[in-house]
Design a protein around this motif. Structure first.
Motif, PDB file in Angstrom:
ATOM      1  N   GLY A 296       0.825  -1.196   0.000  1.00 13.64           N
ATOM      2  CA  GLY A 296       0.000   0.000   0.000  1.00 13.64           C
ATOM      3  C   GLY A 296       0.859   1.245   0.000  1.00 13.64           C
ATOM      4  O   GLY A 296       2.049   1.193   0.344  1.00 13.64           O
ATOM      5  N   VAL A 297       0.262   2.368  -0.386  1.00 16.81           N
ATOM      6  CA  VAL A 297       0.999   3.636  -0.426  1.00 16.81           C
ATOM      7  C   VAL A 297       0.183   4.734   0.242  1.00 16.81           C
ATOM      8  O   VAL A 297      -1.046   4.750   0.170  1.00 16.81           O
ATOM      9  CB  VAL A 297       1.353   4.057  -1.865  1.00 16.81           C
ATOM     10  CG1 VAL A 297       2.355   3.095  -2.476  1.00 16.81           C
ATOM     11  CG2 VAL A 297       0.110   4.159  -2.746  1.00 16.81           C
ATOM     12  N   TYR A 298       0.904   5.643   0.886  1.00 13.67           N
ATOM     13  CA  TYR A 298       0.299   6.847   1.462  1.00 13.67           C
ATOM     14  C   TYR A 298       0.874   8.046   0.710  1.00 13.67           C
ATOM     15  O   TYR A 298       2.087   8.264   0.695  1.00 13.67           O
ATOM     16  CB  TYR A 298       0.624   6.944   2.949  1.00 13.67           C
ATOM     17  CG  TYR A 298       0.285   8.274   3.589  1.00 13.67           C
ATOM     18  CD1 TYR A 298      -0.996   8.803   3.505  1.00 13.67           C
ATOM     19  CD2 TYR A 298       1.241   8.990   4.305  1.00 13.67           C
ATOM     20  CE1 TYR A 298      -1.315  10.012   4.107  1.00 13.67           C
ATOM     21  CE2 TYR A 298       0.933  10.201   4.916  1.00 13.67           C
ATOM     22  CZ  TYR A 298      -0.341  10.709   4.817  1.00 13.67           C
ATOM     23  OH  TYR A 298      -0.650  11.908   5.415  1.00 13.67           O
ATOM     24  N   LEU A 299       0.001   8.827   0.105  1.00 18.57           N
ATOM     25  CA  LEU A 299       0.394  10.043  -0.605  1.00 18.57           C
ATOM     26  C   LEU A 299      -0.341  11.205   0.059  1.00 18.57           C
ATOM     27  O   LEU A 299      -1.542  11.392  -0.151  1.00 18.57           O
ATOM     28  CB  LEU A 299       0.034   9.942  -2.086  1.00 18.57           C
ATOM     29  CG  LEU A 299       0.542  11.081  -2.976  1.00 18.57           C
ATOM     30  CD1 LEU A 299       2.074  11.056  -3.072  1.00 18.57           C
ATOM     31  CD2 LEU A 299      -0.068  11.006  -4.369  1.00 18.57           C
ATOM     32  N   SER A 300       0.383  11.960   0.853  1.00 19.46           N
ATOM     33  CA  SER A 300      -0.243  13.033   1.629  1.00 19.46           C
ATOM     34  C   SER A 300      -0.830  14.110   0.716  1.00 19.46           C
ATOM     35  O   SER A 300      -0.127  14.652  -0.147  1.00 19.46           O
ATOM     36  CB  SER A 300       0.784  13.673   2.560  1.00 19.46           C
ATOM     37  OG  SER A 300       0.263  14.847   3.157  1.00 19.46           O
ATOM     38  N   PRO A 301      -2.091  14.469   0.909  1.00 24.44           N
ATOM     39  CA  PRO A 301      -2.648  15.592   0.146  1.00 24.44           C
ATOM     40  C   PRO A 301      -1.979  16.929   0.526  1.00 24.44           C
ATOM     41  O   PRO A 301      -1.792  17.792  -0.324  1.00 24.44           O
ATOM     42  CB  PRO A 301      -4.132  15.583   0.534  1.00 24.44           C
ATOM     43  CG  PRO A 301      -4.406  14.179   0.947  1.00 24.44           C
ATOM     44  CD  PRO A 301      -3.144  13.747   1.651  1.00 24.44           C
ATOM     45  N   TRP A 302      -1.658  17.091   1.791  1.00 27.78           N
ATOM     46  CA  TRP A 302      -0.992  18.311   2.242  1.00 27.78           C
ATOM     47  C   TRP A 302       0.479  18.235   1.864  1.00 27.78           C
ATOM     48  O   TRP A 302       1.177  17.281   2.186  1.00 27.78           O
ATOM     49  CB  TRP A 302      -1.161  18.438   3.754  1.00 27.78           C
ATOM     50  CG  TRP A 302      -0.586  19.682   4.361  1.00 27.78           C
ATOM     51  CD1 TRP A 302      -0.388  20.885   3.753  1.00 27.78           C
ATOM     52  CD2 TRP A 302      -0.140  19.836   5.713  1.00 27.78           C
ATOM     53  NE1 TRP A 302       0.146  21.787   4.626  1.00 27.78           N
ATOM     54  CE2 TRP A 302       0.307  21.174   5.856  1.00 27.78           C
ATOM     55  CE3 TRP A 302      -0.083  18.987   6.818  1.00 27.78           C
ATOM     56  CZ2 TRP A 302       0.815  21.674   7.054  1.00 27.78           C
ATOM     57  CZ3 TRP A 302       0.410  19.487   8.018  1.00 27.78           C
ATOM     58  CH2 TRP A 302       0.858  20.808   8.141  1.00 27.78           C
ATOM     59  N   ASP A 303       0.971  19.236   1.162  1.00 31.15           N
ATOM     60  CA  ASP A 303       2.361  19.269   0.689  1.00 31.15           C
ATOM     61  C   ASP A 303       2.963  20.627   1.049  1.00 31.15           C
ATOM     62  O   ASP A 303       2.617  21.656   0.456  1.00 31.15           O
ATOM     63  CB  ASP A 303       2.394  19.044  -0.827  1.00 31.15           C
ATOM     64  CG  ASP A 303       3.800  18.824  -1.360  1.00 31.15           C
ATOM     65  OD1 ASP A 303       4.730  19.508  -0.893  1.00 31.15           O
ATOM     66  OD2 ASP A 303       3.960  17.978  -2.268  1.00 31.15           O
TER      67      ASP A 303
ATOM     68  N   GLU B 217      -3.733  -1.028  -1.243  1.00 34.50           N
ATOM     69  CA  GLU B 217      -4.398   0.022  -0.471  1.00 34.50           C
ATOM     70  C   GLU B 217      -3.763   1.368  -0.763  1.00 34.50           C
ATOM     71  O   GLU B 217      -2.544   1.489  -0.847  1.00 34.50           O
ATOM     72  CB  GLU B 217      -4.323  -0.280   1.033  1.00 34.50           C
ATOM     73  CG  GLU B 217      -5.061   0.714   1.894  1.00 34.50           C
ATOM     74  CD  GLU B 217      -5.272   0.235   3.327  1.00 34.50           C
ATOM     75  OE1 GLU B 217      -5.718   1.043   4.166  1.00 34.50           O
ATOM     76  OE2 GLU B 217      -4.992  -0.955   3.609  1.00 34.50           O
ATOM     77  N   VAL B 218      -4.609   2.367  -0.926  1.00 33.43           N
ATOM     78  CA  VAL B 218      -4.163   3.758  -1.067  1.00 33.43           C
ATOM     79  C   VAL B 218      -4.667   4.509   0.155  1.00 33.43           C
ATOM     80  O   VAL B 218      -5.878   4.551   0.420  1.00 33.43           O
ATOM     81  CB  VAL B 218      -4.698   4.397  -2.359  1.00 33.43           C
ATOM     82  CG1 VAL B 218      -4.299   5.869  -2.412  1.00 33.43           C
ATOM     83  CG2 VAL B 218      -4.159   3.654  -3.582  1.00 33.43           C
ATOM     84  N   TRP B 219      -3.728   5.072   0.900  1.00 30.52           N
ATOM     85  CA  TRP B 219      -4.031   5.678   2.206  1.00 30.52           C
ATOM     86  C   TRP B 219      -3.851   7.183   2.094  1.00 30.52           C
ATOM     87  O   TRP B 219      -2.794   7.675   1.689  1.00 30.52           O
ATOM     88  CB  TRP B 219      -3.058   5.104   3.230  1.00 30.52           C
ATOM     89  CG  TRP B 219      -3.571   4.951   4.621  1.00 30.52           C
ATOM     90  CD1 TRP B 219      -4.163   3.850   5.147  1.00 30.52           C
ATOM     91  CD2 TRP B 219      -3.501   5.914   5.680  1.00 30.52           C
ATOM     92  NE1 TRP B 219      -4.482   4.069   6.471  1.00 30.52           N
ATOM     93  CE2 TRP B 219      -4.090   5.331   6.819  1.00 30.52           C
ATOM     94  CE3 TRP B 219      -3.028   7.227   5.773  1.00 30.52           C
ATOM     95  CZ2 TRP B 219      -4.193   5.996   8.043  1.00 30.52           C
ATOM     96  CZ3 TRP B 219      -3.135   7.894   6.991  1.00 30.52           C
ATOM     97  CH2 TRP B 219      -3.704   7.269   8.099  1.00 30.52           C
ATOM     98  N   LEU B 220      -4.900   7.930   2.430  1.00 32.60           N
ATOM     99  CA  LEU B 220      -4.771   9.385   2.438  1.00 32.60           C
ATOM    100  C   LEU B 220      -5.686   9.961   3.506  1.00 32.60           C
ATOM    101  O   LEU B 220      -6.577   9.285   4.015  1.00 32.60           O
ATOM    102  CB  LEU B 220      -5.074   9.980   1.058  1.00 32.60           C
ATOM    103  CG  LEU B 220      -6.352   9.519   0.331  1.00 32.60           C
ATOM    104  CD1 LEU B 220      -7.545  10.359   0.729  1.00 32.60           C
ATOM    105  CD2 LEU B 220      -6.135   9.586  -1.171  1.00 32.60           C
TER     106      LEU B 220
END
Length: 533
Positions: free
Chosen positions: A167-174, A206-209
């Motif tokens: 799975g990967v987590y790609l933070s919306p806040w940058d 899984e995509v975690w955000l």
């Protein structure tokens, strides 16, 4: 000479026009045997399985739930700056793990019983653990492997070889990217990076955000619905986690603890990413029209990134969290952050090994395995074995006990053959048929020849595990008190836990009333009956 007409199908049989009329008695006999033949033929047909009750999980949600536990890996520049929320201004060259071994992360996860690993591919600071084409703030600009490294690729290869999910987590806040705050520009940037993750590393489970963002930061509108559609298009077997789904929801805290009543039912329209009522998230919604099960996230250490000054939780603490997450119809997401050398620390590994051994000690011996089982009724009658109570001793959710329809008494009785000590009950529902059970309890038969309730529970779902004060008995019965439809049980386990200390033998009963489905309540339960043998 007069010729008889012949039957078109068989010339030897006279046409009905020329037959002699049969007697009234013969006609009655013929009618009786005809009806009997039809009745026998009908009774030999199997009874259809019970109708599933909405909402139902998707195939991806089922796969996710069966995994039970996942390992979160918070790793990045924060690991080297001793921070939790990086500013986005740290020099990328600080990222230089000299012994990074993603294979070790995967081996640790698999040996401890975790079904997938989720990597913080980009946290709030904007630093990317893969060489993104859309920013220079990534591993491409580091000394690690002379700028030619790719943490996500290493992890994807190791997970694929070990047979566990990624799975990967790609933070919306940058906090680094200059276009953050310009809605259309940043949403295009985010989608471009998400596409890189979902098309370049094989299957993503899984995509975690989330909706995390510090106070006083730039205003930004995230186009969540567009992101979700793209994710499902590029990775149709992936589940998407956020505060409000669409596939799995946040439990509402970072302690890994669900409510004692926890529904997979949920109304997505009642939740907003970044602004969801924690109580609503924690318990779900008995009126919910959507299937959005909960995920319980917690870190093995006080922080989410590795800090040399911090120490991990104990194995007993993890066991308690397991009971309150997996044991309450949720997935347990445990963060185990790699250290600055690029390895999971020895003290964390030791705790995970102990945690695994403790679970095996408790759950490897089901005391119900050799018990004699009977039930208040069985769907399809005596001759139909598909819904036999013996199915509750089989691992898995796809076989189950089902009671006969239109009953008001639902119970399964166990005779262990001798008095045994136990303090843990595990119950599972076949969730592909919907979540049904509202309230239940278990009784034991005492030496005073009385039935005594030892623990009560509310929702079951995929897995419910209840601890209670140790008791000793030869006879036990589980009784379903309320259900959204005919209750179904796929697994029943009775265990002894020598590690936990339980101060309260009872759990809180829920008040539950339901959408679009009749709430079935027993009307004439007499639980003073003797054990069925």
């Amino acid at each position: 000479m007069m010729r008889k007409e012949s039957n078109a199908r068989d010339p030897t049989i006279p046409n009905s026009k020329t037959r002699e009329p049969i007697s009234q008695f013969a006609a009655l006999v013929l009618l009786f045997f005809s009806s009997l033949t039809k009745a026998i033929a009908t009774s030999s047909l199997p009874k259809a399985p019970p109708l599933p009750i909405l909402p139902l999980p998707s195939a991806a949600q089922l796969s996710w739930q069966l995994g039970e536990m996942a390992l979160f890996l918070h790793f990045g520049t924060n690991t080297f700056t001793d921070s939790e929320w990086g500013t986005g201004q740290a020099d990328p060259s600080i990222f230089n793990p000299t012994r990074l071994d993603a294979g070790q992360w995967v081996r640790v996860a698999k040996s401890a019983g975790f079904s997938r690993v989720i990597l913080t591919a980009k946290h709030h600071d904007g630093f990317c653990l893969w060489p993104s084409a859309y920013t220079d703030y990534s591993v491409r600009s580091t000394l690690w492997k002379k700028g030619n490294g790719d943490v996500l690729a290493d992890l994807a290869d190791a997970a694929r070889e070990a047979g566990i999910g990624l799975g990967v987590y790609l933070s919306p806040w940058d906090r680094h990217e200059a276009c953050y705050g310009r809605t259309y520009d940043y949403n295009e940037f985010y989608v471009a990076q998400m596409s890189e993750l979902l098309t370049g590393y094989g299957e993503i489970k899984e995509v975690w955000l989330d909706g995390a963002k510090g106070e006083g930061e730039k205003d930004m509108e995230y186009f969540f619905d567009s992101w979700f559609d793209l994710i499902h298009q590029l990775q149709p077997r992936a589940v998407i986690f956020s505060d409000a789904g669409p596939d799995t929801r946040w439990i509402g805290d970072e302690a890994g603890v669900a409510s004692s009543t926890c529904w997979s039912l949920f109304n997505r329209s009642s939740a907003k990413i970044g602004d969801t009522d924690p109580q609503y998230s924690r318990g779900g919604d008995p009126y919910g029209h959507d299937w959005v099960p909960a995920e319980c996230d917690v870190s093995i250490r006080p922080g989410w990134f590795w800090h040399a000054s911090e120490r991990p939780k104990s194995a007993i603490t993890l066991l308690d969290i397991y009971y309150k997450s997996v044991g309450r119809n949720c997935l347990f997401l445990l963060n185990v952050p790699p250290n600055s050398s690029g390895l999971i620390s020895d003290e964390d590994i030791q705790v995970l090994e102990e945690f695994n051994k403790i679970r095996q000690t408790i759950f490897s011996h089901n005391l119900a395995k050799n018990a004699i089982l009977t039930a208040s009724s069985k769907r399809g009658g005596i001759s139909d074995s598909r819904f036999d109570p013996l199915h509750v001793l089989e691992e898995g959710i796809f076989t189950y006990w089902a009671p006969e329809e239109y009953q008001s008494d639902w119970e399964i009785n166990l005779d262990f053959g001798e008095s045994l000590s136990f303090n843990v009950l595990q119950v599972q529902e076949p969730i592909h048929m919907g979540q049904r059970i509202i309230e239940f309890h278990i009784d034991i038969h005492t030496e005073e020849d009385e039935w005594k309730t030892v623990v009560s529970g509310t929702t079951v779902g995929y897995r419910r595990v209840l601890r209670f004060l140790s008791v000793k008995s030869r006879y036990l019965r589980i009784i379903i008190d309320k259900s959204r439809a005919d209750p179904l049980i796929s697994f029943l386990g009775i265990y002894f836990d020598p590690f936990s200390i339980v101060n309260d033998a009872s759990s809180t009963n829920s008040t539950s009333y339901f959408n679009g489905a009749e709430v079935i309540r027993p009307t004439a339960n007499d639980h003073s009956l003797s054990v069925k043998m």
